[in-house]
Design an enzyme around this catalytic site. Structure first.
Site, PDB file in Angstrom:
ATOM      1  N   SER A  35       0.818  -1.214   0.000  1.00 13.83           N
ATOM      2  CA  SER A  35       0.000   0.000   0.000  1.00 13.83           C
ATOM      3  C   SER A  35       0.853   1.266   0.000  1.00 13.83           C
ATOM      4  CB  SER A  35      -0.910   0.009   1.230  1.00 13.83           C
ATOM      5  OG  SER A  35      -1.739  -1.116   1.229  1.00 13.83           O
TER       6      SER A  35
HETATM    7  N1  SAH Z   1      -0.686  -4.535   3.864  1.00 14.53           N
HETATM    8  C1  SAH Z   1      -0.178  -5.142   2.680  1.00 14.53           C
HETATM    9  C2  SAH Z   1      -1.230  -5.072   1.601  1.00 14.53           C
HETATM   10  C3  SAH Z   1      -1.096  -6.146   0.629  1.00 14.53           C
HETATM   11  S1  SAH Z   1      -2.371  -6.140  -0.593  1.00 14.53           S
HETATM   12  C4  SAH Z   1       1.067  -4.401   2.222  1.00 14.53           C
HETATM   13  O1  SAH Z   1       1.091  -3.159   2.339  1.00 14.53           O
HETATM   14  O2  SAH Z   1       1.980  -5.037   1.716  1.00 14.53           O
HETATM   15  C5  SAH Z   1      -3.612  -7.124   0.175  1.00 14.53           C
HETATM   16  C6  SAH Z   1      -3.222  -8.507   0.565  1.00 14.53           C
HETATM   17  O3  SAH Z   1      -4.384  -9.156   1.051  1.00 14.53           O
HETATM   18  C7  SAH Z   1      -2.665  -9.358  -0.543  1.00 14.53           C
HETATM   19  O4  SAH Z   1      -1.423  -9.880  -0.177  1.00 14.53           O
HETATM   20  C8  SAH Z   1      -3.705 -10.472  -0.710  1.00 14.53           C
HETATM   21  O5  SAH Z   1      -3.156 -11.718  -1.085  1.00 14.53           O
HETATM   22  C9  SAH Z   1      -4.311 -10.521   0.677  1.00 14.53           C
HETATM   23  N2  SAH Z   1      -5.658 -11.070   0.737  1.00 14.53           N
HETATM   24  C10 SAH Z   1      -6.679 -10.909  -0.137  1.00 14.53           C
HETATM   25  N3  SAH Z   1      -7.774 -11.560   0.284  1.00 14.53           N
HETATM   26  C11 SAH Z   1      -7.444 -12.145   1.456  1.00 14.53           C
HETATM   27  C12 SAH Z   1      -8.158 -12.969   2.371  1.00 14.53           C
HETATM   28  N4  SAH Z   1      -9.436 -13.301   2.177  1.00 14.53           N
HETATM   29  N5  SAH Z   1      -7.501 -13.410   3.473  1.00 14.53           N
HETATM   30  C13 SAH Z   1      -6.203 -13.093   3.693  1.00 14.53           C
HETATM   31  N6  SAH Z   1      -5.478 -12.324   2.859  1.00 14.53           N
HETATM   32  C14 SAH Z   1      -6.090 -11.856   1.751  1.00 14.53           C
END
Ligand code: SAH
Length: 208
Positions: A63
């Site tokens: 993000s």
């Molecule tokens: N906070 C992280 C954001 C990553 S993007 C950062 O800044 O790096 C969102 C993430 O949520 C992705 O890695 C995706 O694989 C995960 N995600 C999506 N749906 C999900 C779910 N149902 N349960 C767990 N993780 C999930």
């Protein structure tokens, strides 16, 4: 190179975070401390303090720094909380939380992302207050519930119902809600009731 990154980090915090109104000292200090360059793929390292999200592979993103800071501020942390995070991704938000609170419980559905975040946060950076789970986070983590705070870093049409039950009384949750047009929402639990506050428009990858 690490000196350059440290300078970039200071500049990032001044221009993108403080300038846009984030005041919480705990949040500012954590963003100044955590080496964001370690959380982005090699090819993008020089852009790691860029004012936007970056790809981390598997169709997912780390993000935007401001969004990480703002969401963390919205959690109104004091330091002794147990926090549930859904969507570990790169592990950057996880590290920010682990700097501030007592325990972080983080769930990621993509195995490769979870494993590399765990390696970085535990083996390389030495955190001992982060617990990892590879699973769909929509059901939360009943074994460790309830949580004082819950943060979701992927967008869903509605806040996953099961998670409200895993939030403590006086707990706070923050999540992006919506399909194409998403809004950041802060939820507060009082007397068993959830009150929501809609904040800004955002753009997150979808919660599976
Ligand atoms: N906070 C992280 C954001 C990553 S993007 C950062 O800044 O790096 C969102 C993430 O949520 C992705 O890695 C995706 O694989 C995960 N995600 C999506 N749906 C999900 C779910 N149902 N349960 C767990 N993780 C999930």
């Amino acid at each position: 190179m690490s000196e350059t990154y440290e300078l970039n980090r200071k500049h990032m915090v001044e221009s993108q975070i403080r300038n846009r109104g984030v005041k919480d000292k705990r949040v500012i200090d954590a963003l100044l401390k955590i080496p964001r360059d370690l959380f982005v793929p090699e090819i993008d390292k020089i852009h790691s303090h860029h004012d936007g999200p970056l790809s981390i592979g598997y169709g997912q993103t780390i993000s935007q720094p401001y969004i990480v800071a703002y969401m963390t501020e919205l959690l109104e942390l004091e330091g002794d909380e147990r926090v549930l995070e859904i969507g570990t991704g790169s592990g950057y938000q996880t590290a920010i939380l682990a700097e501030i609170v007592k325990q972080v419980f983080t769930i990621e559905v993509i195995k490769h992302l979870a494993n590399s975040a765990e390696k970085l946060l535990i083996n390389q950076l030495g955190y001992s207050n982060i617990h990892f789970k590879i699973d769909n986070g929509r059901e939360g983590w009943t074994q460790y519930a309830p949580f004082d705070r819950i943060i979701i870093t992927a967008a869903s049409r509605a806040f996953p119902e099961a998670l409200f039950f895993q939030l403590t009384e006086n707990g706070i949750a923050v999540a992006p809600v919506g399909n194409f047009f998403q809004q950041l929402v802060q939820y507060k639990k009082k007397d068993g009731q959830i009150r929501e506050k809609i904040l800004i428009g955002v753009s997150f990858v979808p919660l599976i």
